[in-house]
Design a protein around this motif. Structure first.
Motif, PDB file in Angstrom:
ATOM      1  N   GLY A  43       0.766  -1.235   0.000  1.00  0.00           N
ATOM      2  CA  GLY A  43       0.000   0.000   0.000  1.00  0.00           C
ATOM      3  C   GLY A  43       0.789   1.271   0.000  1.00  0.00           C
ATOM      4  O   GLY A  43       0.231   2.333  -0.201  1.00  0.00           O
ATOM      5  N   LYS A  44       2.115   1.205   0.232  1.00  0.00           N
ATOM      6  CA  LYS A  44       2.863   2.458   0.245  1.00  0.00           C
ATOM      7  C   LYS A  44       4.297   2.261  -0.235  1.00  0.00           C
ATOM      8  O   LYS A  44       4.903   1.225   0.001  1.00  0.00           O
ATOM      9  N   PRO A  45       4.839   3.293  -0.887  1.00  0.00           N
ATOM     10  CA  PRO A  45       6.230   3.230  -1.339  1.00  0.00           C
ATOM     11  C   PRO A  45       7.173   3.297  -0.130  1.00  0.00           C
ATOM     12  O   PRO A  45       6.781   3.736   0.947  1.00  0.00           O
ATOM     13  N   PRO A  46       8.425   2.905  -0.315  1.00  0.00           N
ATOM     14  CA  PRO A  46       9.376   2.995   0.800  1.00  0.00           C
ATOM     15  C   PRO A  46       9.652   4.454   1.143  1.00  0.00           C
ATOM     16  O   PRO A  46       9.800   5.284   0.238  1.00  0.00           O
ATOM     17  N   PRO A  47       9.716   4.786   2.416  1.00  0.00           N
ATOM     18  CA  PRO A  47       9.915   6.184   2.802  1.00  0.00           C
ATOM     19  C   PRO A  47      11.260   6.752   2.385  1.00  0.00           C
ATOM     20  O   PRO A  47      11.390   7.953   2.197  1.00  0.00           O
ATOM     21  N   ASP A  48      12.270   5.905   2.202  1.00  0.00           N
ATOM     22  CA  ASP A  48      13.601   6.396   1.867  1.00  0.00           C
ATOM     23  C   ASP A  48      13.914   6.352   0.374  1.00  0.00           C
ATOM     24  O   ASP A  48      15.033   6.605  -0.038  1.00  0.00           O
ATOM     25  N   ALA A  49      12.928   6.067  -0.471  1.00  0.00           N
ATOM     26  CA  ALA A  49      13.173   5.912  -1.906  1.00  0.00           C
ATOM     27  C   ALA A  49      13.689   7.183  -2.567  1.00  0.00           C
ATOM     28  O   ALA A  49      14.400   7.120  -3.565  1.00  0.00           O
TER      29      ALA A  49
ATOM     30  N   ARG B  22       1.144 -13.778   1.007  1.00  0.00           N
ATOM     31  CA  ARG B  22      -0.266 -13.397   0.965  1.00  0.00           C
ATOM     32  C   ARG B  22      -0.872 -13.547  -0.429  1.00  0.00           C
ATOM     33  O   ARG B  22      -1.908 -13.008  -0.727  1.00  0.00           O
ATOM     34  N   TRP B  23      -0.167 -14.251  -1.309  1.00  0.00           N
ATOM     35  CA  TRP B  23      -0.565 -14.348  -2.710  1.00  0.00           C
ATOM     36  C   TRP B  23      -1.955 -14.936  -2.891  1.00  0.00           C
ATOM     37  O   TRP B  23      -2.669 -14.596  -3.825  1.00  0.00           O
ATOM     38  N   GLN B  24      -2.368 -15.820  -2.023  1.00  0.00           N
ATOM     39  CA  GLN B  24      -3.637 -16.521  -2.202  1.00  0.00           C
ATOM     40  C   GLN B  24      -4.852 -15.612  -2.062  1.00  0.00           C
ATOM     41  O   GLN B  24      -5.908 -15.907  -2.600  1.00  0.00           O
ATOM     42  N   LEU B  25      -4.732 -14.525  -1.345  1.00  0.00           N
ATOM     43  CA  LEU B  25      -5.873 -13.641  -1.138  1.00  0.00           C
ATOM     44  C   LEU B  25      -5.839 -12.487  -2.137  1.00  0.00           C
ATOM     45  O   LEU B  25      -4.905 -11.684  -2.134  1.00  0.00           O
ATOM     46  N   PRO B  26      -6.854 -12.377  -3.000  1.00  0.00           N
ATOM     47  CA  PRO B  26      -6.856 -11.334  -4.023  1.00  0.00           C
ATOM     48  C   PRO B  26      -6.702  -9.922  -3.466  1.00  0.00           C
ATOM     49  O   PRO B  26      -6.036  -9.088  -4.069  1.00  0.00           O
ATOM     50  N   ALA B  27      -7.306  -9.657  -2.310  1.00  0.00           N
ATOM     51  CA  ALA B  27      -7.206  -8.310  -1.731  1.00  0.00           C
ATOM     52  C   ALA B  27      -5.760  -7.975  -1.374  1.00  0.00           C
ATOM     53  O   ALA B  27      -5.310  -6.843  -1.588  1.00  0.00           O
ATOM     54  N   HIS B  28      -5.016  -8.932  -0.861  1.00  0.00           N
ATOM     55  CA  HIS B  28      -3.610  -8.694  -0.534  1.00  0.00           C
ATOM     56  C   HIS B  28      -2.772  -8.489  -1.791  1.00  0.00           C
ATOM     57  O   HIS B  28      -1.906  -7.616  -1.832  1.00  0.00           O
ATOM     58  N   ARG B  29      -3.040  -9.295  -2.813  1.00  0.00           N
ATOM     59  CA  ARG B  29      -2.320  -9.107  -4.084  1.00  0.00           C
ATOM     60  C   ARG B  29      -2.568  -7.709  -4.628  1.00  0.00           C
ATOM     61  O   ARG B  29      -1.635  -7.040  -5.047  1.00  0.00           O
ATOM     62  N   ARG B  30      -3.815  -7.275  -4.612  1.00  0.00           N
ATOM     63  CA  ARG B  30      -4.142  -5.933  -5.132  1.00  0.00           C
ATOM     64  C   ARG B  30      -3.390  -4.848  -4.367  1.00  0.00           C
ATOM     65  O   ARG B  30      -2.905  -3.885  -4.955  1.00  0.00           O
ATOM     66  N   ARG B  31      -3.282  -4.984  -3.036  1.00  0.00           N
ATOM     67  CA  ARG B  31      -2.566  -3.976  -2.245  1.00  0.00           C
ATOM     68  C   ARG B  31      -1.086  -3.937  -2.613  1.00  0.00           C
ATOM     69  O   ARG B  31      -0.492  -2.870  -2.707  1.00  0.00           O
ATOM     70  N   TRP B  32      -0.486  -5.121  -2.816  1.00  0.00           N
ATOM     71  CA  TRP B  32       0.919  -5.139  -3.199  1.00  0.00           C
ATOM     72  C   TRP B  32       1.131  -4.528  -4.574  1.00  0.00           C
ATOM     73  O   TRP B  32       2.055  -3.743  -4.789  1.00  0.00           O
ATOM     74  N   PHE B  33       0.284  -4.879  -5.515  1.00  0.00           N
ATOM     75  CA  PHE B  33       0.427  -4.306  -6.857  1.00  0.00           C
ATOM     76  C   PHE B  33       0.163  -2.806  -6.828  1.00  0.00           C
ATOM     77  O   PHE B  33       0.786  -2.047  -7.553  1.00  0.00           O
ATOM     78  N   SER B  34      -0.728  -2.377  -5.961  1.00  0.00           N
ATOM     79  CA  SER B  34      -0.975  -0.953  -5.786  1.00  0.00           C
ATOM     80  C   SER B  34       0.283  -0.259  -5.240  1.00  0.00           C
ATOM     81  O   SER B  34       0.636   0.841  -5.678  1.00  0.00           O
TER      82      SER B  34
END
Length: 176
Positions: free
Chosen positions: A79-85, A104-116
């Motif tokens: 859900g968020k970029p690294p603060p030191d990027a 967390r790959w099995q849960l679509p909601a978690h995948r969406r947050r990571w891709f976000s």
């Protein structure tokens, strides 16, 4: 050929200042790899090699050495970029698939947050390359990572990965 520098990931596995100093000494023997000849076009070109420390490095090393080494920033939560990027000296943004997305790959909601998080990082830092490592060999996973904006996929199964990426099964719109 694409104008991008060769990315040299350097991983010092242990906290060792002598090892780090030796690495810097060796790299400093090859200044042509890490600089661009001066001239009007030099402002728009990258050096042939970009060295990124993905393992241990001493605090404040950016100001203390002559070799242009950079370090990685890590995306640690969805859900968020690294603060030191945006820090000076960051040359690569990384995600450990096995320790983050993969759990967390099995849960679509978690995948969406990571891709976000990946998309948000790519938008916030358009010049940075994003690397996801410890990725299992899986055409579907590769497709989703590349579609989210990942530039580099790290896997231990190089032959299988090359077959997937090289055969355009995964990513027909991308150059390999």
């Amino acid at each position: 050929d694409d104008g991008q520098p060769f990315l040299l990931d350097l991983e010092v596995k242990e906290e060792s200042r002598p090892t780090f100093d030796t690495l810097v000494a060796v790299l400093s023997r090859y200044p042509d790899l890490f600089s661009v000849e001066s001239g009007p076009e030099s402002l728009y070109r990258a050096p042939p090699v970009q060295a990124v420390l993905v393992g241990w490095y001493p605090p404040g090393f950016v100001d203390s050495i002559a070799v242009p080494l950079t370090r990685q920033a890590r995306i640690l939560s969805a859900g968020k970029p690294p603060p030191d990027a945006a820090d000076r000296g960051v040359g690569l943004i990384s995600i450990d698939y096995e320790q983050t997305i993969g759990r967390r790959w099995q849960l679509p909601a978690h995948r969406r947050r990571w891709f976000s998080a990946i998309r948000a990082t790519k938008t916030a830092f358009p010049g940075q390359r994003i690397r996801v490592y410890h990725v299992p060999v899986n055409q579907h996973v590769y497709r989703q990572l590349l579609d989210a904006g990942v530039d580099l996929i790290g896997t231990l199964e190089l032959v299988q990965t090359a077959r997937i990426l090289g055969a355009d099964q995964c990513c027909p719109q991308r150059e390999h």
